[in-house]
Design a protein around this motif. Structure first.
Motif, PDB file in Angstrom:
ATOM      1  N   LYS A 136      29.115  37.518  48.893  1.00 22.03           N
ATOM      2  CA  LYS A 136      30.095  37.397  49.989  1.00 22.03           C
ATOM      3  C   LYS A 136      31.529  37.472  49.469  1.00 22.03           C
ATOM      4  O   LYS A 136      32.413  36.711  49.883  1.00 22.03           O
ATOM      5  N   LEU A 137      31.749  38.391  48.525  1.00 27.36           N
ATOM      6  CA  LEU A 137      33.100  38.578  48.011  1.00 27.36           C
ATOM      7  C   LEU A 137      34.038  38.972  49.140  1.00 27.36           C
ATOM      8  O   LEU A 137      33.657  39.677  50.076  1.00 27.36           O
ATOM      9  N   ARG A 138      35.281  38.524  49.057  1.00 29.63           N
ATOM     10  CA  ARG A 138      36.267  38.872  50.085  1.00 29.63           C
ATOM     11  C   ARG A 138      36.669  40.342  49.947  1.00 29.63           C
ATOM     12  O   ARG A 138      36.557  41.119  50.862  1.00 29.63           O
ATOM     13  N   TRP A 139      37.205  40.666  48.784  1.00 33.64           N
ATOM     14  CA  TRP A 139      37.521  42.056  48.480  1.00 33.64           C
ATOM     15  C   TRP A 139      37.522  42.223  46.964  1.00 33.64           C
ATOM     16  O   TRP A 139      37.544  41.245  46.229  1.00 33.64           O
ATOM     17  N   ILE A 140      37.467  43.466  46.542  1.00 35.79           N
ATOM     18  CA  ILE A 140      37.365  43.823  45.130  1.00 35.79           C
ATOM     19  C   ILE A 140      38.570  44.682  44.758  1.00 35.79           C
ATOM     20  O   ILE A 140      39.064  45.463  45.578  1.00 35.79           O
ATOM     21  N   GLY A 141      39.037  44.533  43.536  1.00 36.75           N
ATOM     22  CA  GLY A 141      40.082  45.410  43.025  1.00 36.75           C
ATOM     23  C   GLY A 141      39.620  46.055  41.727  1.00 36.75           C
ATOM     24  O   GLY A 141      38.885  45.437  40.955  1.00 36.75           O
ATOM     25  N   VAL A 142      40.041  47.290  41.481  1.00 35.80           N
ATOM     26  CA  VAL A 142      39.701  47.989  40.238  1.00 35.80           C
ATOM     27  C   VAL A 142      40.957  48.592  39.629  1.00 35.80           C
ATOM     28  O   VAL A 142      41.880  48.986  40.350  1.00 35.80           O
ATOM     29  N   ASP A 143      40.973  48.695  38.295  1.00 35.34           N
ATOM     30  CA  ASP A 143      42.162  49.192  37.595  1.00 35.34           C
ATOM     31  C   ASP A 143      42.048  50.672  37.261  1.00 35.34           C
ATOM     32  O   ASP A 143      42.521  51.127  36.225  1.00 35.34           O
ATOM     33  N   CYS A 144      41.419  51.429  38.153  1.00 38.35           N
ATOM     34  CA  CYS A 144      41.226  52.865  37.926  1.00 38.35           C
ATOM     35  C   CYS A 144      41.278  53.573  39.284  1.00 38.35           C
ATOM     36  O   CYS A 144      41.594  52.955  40.302  1.00 38.35           O
ATOM     37  N   GLY A 145      40.944  54.858  39.308  1.00 37.31           N
ATOM     38  CA  GLY A 145      41.162  55.672  40.497  1.00 37.31           C
ATOM     39  C   GLY A 145      40.306  55.341  41.693  1.00 37.31           C
ATOM     40  O   GLY A 145      40.710  55.580  42.837  1.00 37.31           O
ATOM     41  N   SER A 146      39.096  54.792  41.478  1.00 42.88           N
ATOM     42  CA  SER A 146      38.199  54.510  42.595  1.00 42.88           C
ATOM     43  C   SER A 146      37.275  53.358  42.263  1.00 42.88           C
ATOM     44  O   SER A 146      36.912  53.150  41.096  1.00 42.88           O
ATOM     45  N   ALA A 147      36.864  52.617  43.296  1.00 39.78           N
ATOM     46  CA  ALA A 147      35.856  51.569  43.122  1.00 39.78           C
ATOM     47  C   ALA A 147      34.468  52.170  42.988  1.00 39.78           C
ATOM     48  O   ALA A 147      33.535  51.495  42.547  1.00 39.78           O
ATOM     49  N   ASP A 148      34.291  53.412  43.389  1.00 34.45           N
ATOM     50  CA  ASP A 148      33.047  54.131  43.157  1.00 34.45           C
ATOM     51  C   ASP A 148      33.108  54.846  41.814  1.00 34.45           C
ATOM     52  O   ASP A 148      34.203  55.174  41.317  1.00 34.45           O
ATOM     53  N   HIS A 149      31.954  55.091  41.233  1.00 31.99           N
ATOM     54  CA  HIS A 149      31.903  55.952  40.058  1.00 31.99           C
ATOM     55  C   HIS A 149      32.452  57.321  40.463  1.00 31.99           C
ATOM     56  O   HIS A 149      32.117  57.842  41.531  1.00 31.99           O
ATOM     57  N   PRO A 150      33.338  57.921  39.658  1.00 30.83           N
ATOM     58  CA  PRO A 150      33.952  59.190  40.069  1.00 30.83           C
ATOM     59  C   PRO A 150      32.942  60.296  40.347  1.00 30.83           C
ATOM     60  O   PRO A 150      33.184  61.152  41.203  1.00 30.83           O
ATOM     61  N   MET A 151      31.804  60.273  39.654  1.00 24.55           N
ATOM     62  CA  MET A 151      30.800  61.310  39.865  1.00 24.55           C
ATOM     63  C   MET A 151      29.845  60.976  41.017  1.00 24.55           C
ATOM     64  O   MET A 151      28.877  61.686  41.254  1.00 24.55           O
ATOM     65  N   ASN A 152      30.173  59.897  41.738  1.00 26.07           N
ATOM     66  CA  ASN A 152      29.490  59.598  42.990  1.00 26.07           C
ATOM     67  C   ASN A 152      30.434  59.826  44.167  1.00 26.07           C
ATOM     68  O   ASN A 152      30.316  59.206  45.220  1.00 26.07           O
TER      69      ASN A 152
END
Length: 290
Positions: free
Chosen positions: A148-164
């Motif tokens: 039940k995370l509120r929101w997620i942050g990532v230090d790169c271009g996307s929260a998805d794998h780029p090849m997905n």
């Protein structure tokens, strides 16, 4: 409580997500002869540090203006996965929970280390930052929902794998590299790993549950590796906004802030005054031990 900025600098050189409109700035009047400077700014919502809103992928979802401040600001954790993730790698919930305490309802910021390849860093590499960064599989997405995370942050271009994402089609040379990497490391081809039913799982299977994410986080994130803090994301009160450029800030108590600033004072900095992370392996090691 004092702030630590987790936002990357935003300027005309900041790359947007591939194919999106970059930031454009134009003066429409100047001090001479108008008595004031004025600018027109044009951009997509996915340039620099930004928060993806529900309606970016989920039509009946909330717009950015509907996100309450007590949702955007809460306790959270910053996890460092840079010691286990490299180009094209897949990270898991187990990797996260081995490194930092994540509580139900937290905000989670993921440090892959790929902000070191951002445009503001001395080790800038746009292809690596946008196209080769690590990302998760459905296992991670399912864990995030259960937590039940509120929101997620990532230090790169996307929260998805780029090849997905569509990047797989746009960058065939790198897709071939990724395919070979997956076969060697995971025993699966790229197509077998990211089947059509998993496409952009961090967007399509999360936003309809209200679990959104911020991308291109950075700033002084290296000061908080594997630590907890109060974290806030501050987008515009943007009616009908599908996403929004944002300021993301961690808040820590005064004594802890003073210690972190003393650590920063010993580090190499970017031209914008943030920690030049890749040039400071000792700083990273100290942060991981804390």
């Amino acid at each position: 409580m004092k702030p630590i900025d987790l936002t990357i600098p935003l300027g005309v050189g900041t790359p947007p997500w591939p194919t999106y409109i970059p930031l454009q700035v134009q003066y429409f009047k100047r001090l001479a002869p108008n008595g004031a400077n004025g600018q027109v700014v044009t951009h997509s919502n996915h340039v620099g540090t930004h928060l993806d809103g529900e309606i970016h992928f989920y039509t009946p979802g909330k717009d950015i203006a509907s996100l309450e401040l007590d949702f955007l600001m809460h306790e959270g954790a910053v996890v460092d996965l840079s010691d286990v993730c490299g180009d094209y790698d897949i990270y898991t919930s187990k990797m996260v929970e081995e490194r930092v305490e994540v509580k139900e309802g937290d905000i989670l910021i993921i440090h892959t280390g790929y902000h070191h390849y951002g445009w503001d860093q001395p080790t800038a590499d746009e292809i690596r930052y946008m196209i080769k960064h690590p990302g998760p599989d459905r296992e991670f997405a399912d864990w995030a929902k259960k937590k039940k995370l509120r929101w997620i942050g990532v230090d790169c271009g996307s929260a998805d794998h780029p090849m997905n994402t569509k990047i797989r089609d746009w960058m065939p040379v790198q897709a071939k590299e990724c395919d070979a990497h997956f076969v060697k490391k995971y025993g699966k081809t790229l197509e077998a790993m990211f089947t059509p039913d998993k496409y952009q799982v961090m967007h399509i299977e999360m936003f309809n549950h209200g679990l959104i994410h911020a991308e291109c986080v950075g700033g002084d994130i290296d000061l908080l590796l594997n630590q907890r803090a109060t974290i806030g994301c501050f987008p515009w009160r943007f009616v009908d906004g599908e996403s929004c450029i944002s300021r993301i800030v961690a808040f820590v108590d005064d004594d802890r802030h003073a210690k972190l600033m003393a650590k920063k004072a010993k580090a190499s900095l970017t031209k914008f005054g943030d920690i030049a992370g890749a040039a400071n392996p000792k700083l990273h090691a100290e942060a991981r031990k804390k």
